[in-house]
Design a protein around this motif. Structure first.
Motif, PDB file in Angstrom:
ATOM      1  N   ARG A  33       0.836  -1.211   0.000  1.00 21.65           N
ATOM      2  CA  ARG A  33       0.000   0.000   0.000  1.00 21.65           C
ATOM      3  C   ARG A  33       0.867   1.256   0.000  1.00 21.65           C
ATOM      4  NH1 ARG A  33      -5.197   1.498   1.072  1.00 21.65           N
ATOM      5  NH2 ARG A  33      -5.370   3.631   1.838  1.00 21.65           N
ATOM      6  N   LYS A  34       0.482   2.253  -0.796  1.00 20.63           N
ATOM      7  CA  LYS A  34       1.324   3.437  -1.011  1.00 20.63           C
ATOM      8  C   LYS A  34       1.050   4.565  -0.020  1.00 20.63           C
ATOM      9  CE  LYS A  34       2.953   1.316  -4.569  1.00 20.63           C
ATOM     10  NZ  LYS A  34       4.259   0.609  -4.438  1.00 20.63           N
ATOM     11  N   LYS A  35      -0.068   4.505   0.692  1.00 20.32           N
ATOM     12  CA  LYS A  35      -0.445   5.605   1.586  1.00 20.32           C
ATOM     13  C   LYS A  35      -1.000   5.040   2.898  1.00 20.32           C
ATOM     14  CE  LYS A  35      -2.917   6.593  -1.912  1.00 20.32           C
ATOM     15  NZ  LYS A  35      -3.916   7.074  -2.888  1.00 20.32           N
ATOM     16  N   TYR A  36      -0.957   5.852   3.945  1.00 20.16           N
ATOM     17  CA  TYR A  36      -1.622   5.515   5.199  1.00 20.16           C
ATOM     18  C   TYR A  36      -3.109   5.851   5.074  1.00 20.16           C
ATOM     19  CZ  TYR A  36       3.063   5.442   7.291  1.00 20.16           C
ATOM     20  OH  TYR A  36       4.374   5.181   7.583  1.00 20.16           O
ATOM     21  N   SER A  37      -3.938   5.142   5.830  1.00 20.01           N
ATOM     22  CA  SER A  37      -5.368   5.423   5.763  1.00 20.01           C
ATOM     23  C   SER A  37      -6.069   4.977   7.041  1.00 20.01           C
ATOM     24  CB  SER A  37      -5.996   4.696   4.564  1.00 20.01           C
ATOM     25  OG  SER A  37      -7.388   4.943   4.489  1.00 20.01           O
ATOM     26  N   TYR A  48     -11.209  -8.591   6.193  1.00 23.33           N
ATOM     27  CA  TYR A  48      -9.804  -8.343   5.865  1.00 23.33           C
ATOM     28  C   TYR A  48      -8.974  -9.596   6.136  1.00 23.33           C
ATOM     29  CZ  TYR A  48     -10.412  -3.315   5.275  1.00 23.33           C
ATOM     30  OH  TYR A  48     -10.785  -2.069   4.811  1.00 23.33           O
ATOM     31  N   LYS A  49      -8.097  -9.934   5.191  1.00 29.19           N
ATOM     32  CA  LYS A  49      -7.113 -10.992   5.371  1.00 29.19           C
ATOM     33  C   LYS A  49      -5.732 -10.376   5.293  1.00 29.19           C
ATOM     34  CE  LYS A  49      -9.758 -14.894   3.482  1.00 29.19           C
ATOM     35  NZ  LYS A  49      -9.774 -15.977   2.456  1.00 29.19           N
ATOM     36  N   THR A  50      -4.926 -10.577   6.338  1.00 35.69           N
ATOM     37  CA  THR A  50      -3.584 -10.007   6.388  1.00 35.69           C
ATOM     38  C   THR A  50      -2.574 -11.117   6.624  1.00 35.69           C
ATOM     39  OG1 THR A  50      -3.312  -9.652   8.783  1.00 35.69           O
ATOM     40  CG2 THR A  50      -4.712  -8.085   7.597  1.00 35.69           C
ATOM     41  N   THR A  51      -1.300 -10.758   6.628  1.00 37.63           N
ATOM     42  CA  THR A  51      -0.252 -11.749   6.870  1.00 37.63           C
ATOM     43  C   THR A  51      -0.265 -12.256   8.305  1.00 37.63           C
ATOM     44  OG1 THR A  51       1.318  -9.961   7.353  1.00 37.63           O
ATOM     45  CG2 THR A  51       1.249 -10.792   5.077  1.00 37.63           C
ATOM     46  N   LYS A  52      -1.006 -11.558   9.188  1.00 35.88           N
ATOM     47  CA  LYS A  52      -1.062 -11.966  10.595  1.00 35.88           C
ATOM     48  C   LYS A  52      -2.431 -12.488  11.008  1.00 35.88           C
ATOM     49  CE  LYS A  52       2.694  -9.022  12.281  1.00 35.88           C
ATOM     50  NZ  LYS A  52       3.112  -8.023  13.296  1.00 35.88           N
ATOM     51  N   GLY A  53      -3.310 -12.724  10.039  1.00 32.29           N
ATOM     52  CA  GLY A  53      -4.626 -13.247  10.360  1.00 32.29           C
ATOM     53  C   GLY A  53      -5.725 -12.532   9.608  1.00 32.29           C
ATOM     54  N   GLU A  54      -6.927 -12.620  10.123  1.00 30.42           N
ATOM     55  CA  GLU A  54      -8.067 -11.993   9.468  1.00 30.42           C
ATOM     56  C   GLU A  54      -9.014 -11.409  10.508  1.00 30.42           C
ATOM     57  OE1 GLU A  54     -10.858 -14.852   7.610  1.00 30.42           O
ATOM     58  OE2 GLU A  54      -9.488 -16.389   8.365  1.00 30.42           O
ATOM     59  N   ALA A  69       1.648  -2.046   3.600  1.00 27.45           N
ATOM     60  CA  ALA A  69       0.958  -3.294   3.942  1.00 27.45           C
ATOM     61  C   ALA A  69       0.443  -3.994   2.691  1.00 27.45           C
ATOM     62  CB  ALA A  69      -0.202  -3.013   4.889  1.00 27.45           C
ATOM     63  N   SER A  70       0.403  -5.320   2.751  1.00 29.78           N
ATOM     64  CA  SER A  70      -0.221  -6.146   1.718  1.00 29.78           C
ATOM     65  C   SER A  70      -1.351  -6.925   2.373  1.00 29.78           C
ATOM     66  CB  SER A  70       0.801  -7.100   1.090  1.00 29.78           C
ATOM     67  OG  SER A  70       1.826  -6.369   0.428  1.00 29.78           O
ATOM     68  N   TYR A  71      -2.525  -6.927   1.739  1.00 24.95           N
ATOM     69  CA  TYR A  71      -3.697  -7.565   2.345  1.00 24.95           C
ATOM     70  C   TYR A  71      -4.785  -7.735   1.294  1.00 24.95           C
ATOM     71  CZ  TYR A  71      -5.239  -2.682   2.352  1.00 24.95           C
ATOM     72  OH  TYR A  71      -5.560  -1.404   1.973  1.00 24.95           O
ATOM     73  N   GLU A  72      -5.826  -8.447   1.668  1.00 27.39           N
ATOM     74  CA  GLU A  72      -7.016  -8.592   0.834  1.00 27.39           C
ATOM     75  C   GLU A  72      -8.229  -8.135   1.630  1.00 27.39           C
ATOM     76  OE1 GLU A  72      -7.542 -12.564  -0.538  1.00 27.39           O
ATOM     77  OE2 GLU A  72      -5.477 -12.754  -1.289  1.00 27.39           O
TER      78      GLU A  72
END
Length: 256
Positions: A33-37, A48-54, A69-72
Motif C-alpha cells: 500500500r502506497k499511503k496511510y489510511s 480483511y485478510k492479512t499476513t497476521k490473520g483476518e 501493507a499487503s492484504y485482501e
C-alpha cells in the motif's frame, strides 16, 4: 494541501483525501500500500485478510491501513459505506502496526464521531489545522498500546477483559508484582487516569455499543455492566460522554 508539522506528535502530515463513499470494488488484493489510511464503517461489513490473520469490520468499527501493507479485503454485506482519509507521514514516526488493524466500535467511538468534522475541514482550504489535528488524534488509537508501561500491562489486560467485575488496587498490584502505591503512580503516568476511571471508561464504551445495537433496555445495560442502579449508570455515562444515555440514543437516532 500542504504538509504541516505537529509539534505535539513530532511528525509531519500531508492529507491527500477525506471522503464518504461506497467502495466500487467488492473484493481487492492490495500489494505494498502506497499511503496511510483510516476507514470508519458507516454501514455494512468488511472482511480483511492479512499476513497476521483476518478480521471483520462492521458498522461502527474503524480500520487502520498502514503504508507498505499487503492484504485482501472483501465486502460481505449487500450494502457498504464508509468514511475514509488517506495521508502521508514524514519525520520521526512512532511505532505503528505493519498490517491492517481493527479498532472495534467500543474503542473507536471518537473516530466515528470526528470523521464528519475531518471531511468538512478537508473541503475547507482555510481549515488545514483541524485536518492535521484530527489525523494526529486518530493515530493515538493505534500507537497508545505501545506507550503503555510494560510494568502495568497485566493490569490493563485484566481490566479490559473483566471491566464488568469489581476489582481492588491490591489485586491489580499483585498481578503486576508491584505495591499498590507503585501501581497507582505508574498507571496514572502511563494511562493518564487511575485504574477505577479506566475501568469506568471501558464500561461506558461498551454501554455505547449496546445502546447502538438497540437490543437491550437501559436498565438491562446497567445491570449487565454491574452498576448498582440505573441512576448510577446514567451518572457515570454522563460524566464520561457529556450526555445522558437517553440523549446519546436520541442523538444517534436523529443523526446516525
Amino acid at each position: 494541501m500542504n504538509c504541516t508539522a505537529l509539534p505535539d506528535i513530532g511528525i509531519g502530515i500531508k492529507c491527500l483525501t477525506a471522503i464518504s463513499h461506497s467502495p466500487f470494488l467488492r473484493r481487492l488484493a492490495v500489494e505494498n500500500r502506497k499511503k496511510y489510511s483510516f476507514m470508519s464503517v458507516i454501514e455494512g461489513e468488511f472482511h480483511y485478510k492479512t499476513t497476521k490473520g483476518e478480521f471483520f469490520a462492521k458498522t461502527g468499527d474503524s480500520v487502520f491501513l498502514p503504508k507498505g501493507a499487503s492484504y485482501e479485503y472483501s465486502i460481505i454485506s449487500e450494502k457498504a459505506r464508509c468514511h475514509q482519509v488517506e495521508f502521508q507521514l514524514f519525520g520521526d514516526l512512532p511505532t505503528m502496526p505493519e498490517c491492517p488493524t481493527l479498532i472495534p466500535s467500543f474503542a473507536s467511538r471518537a473516530i466515528a464521531e470526528d470523521f464528519p468534522k475531518l471531511i468538512s475541514a478537508f473541503l475547507s482550504p482555510a481549515d488545514d489545522f483541524t485536518v492535521y489535528a484530527l489525523i494526529s488524534r486518530f493515530l493515538c488509537f493505534i500507537t497508545s498500546e505501545r506507550r503503555i508501561d510494560p510494568k502495568i500491562k497485566a493490569a490493563t489486560e485484566y481490566l479490559e477483559k473483566n471491566f464488568c467485575e469489581p476489582f481492588s488496587t491490591e489485586r491489580l498490584a499483585r498481578l503486576c508484582a508491584l505495591s499498590p502505591s507503585q501501581l497507582r503512580r505508574i498507571f496514572g503516568k502511563s494511562i493518564g487516569m487511575p485504574p477505577i476511571q479506566y475501568r469506568n471508561r471501558l464500561r461506558i464504551n461498551h454501554a455505547c455499543l449496546l445502546l447502538d445495537e438497540g437490543e437491550m433496555t437501559m436498565a438491562e445495560i446497567a445491570e449487565a455492566l454491574n452498576f448498582d442502579t440505573l441512576c448510577a449508570f446514567s451518572k457515570a455515562f454522563k460524566a464520561e460522554t457529556g450526555s445522558s444515555p437517553k440523549q446519546y440514543q436520541r442523538r444517534n437516532i436523529v443523526d446516525p
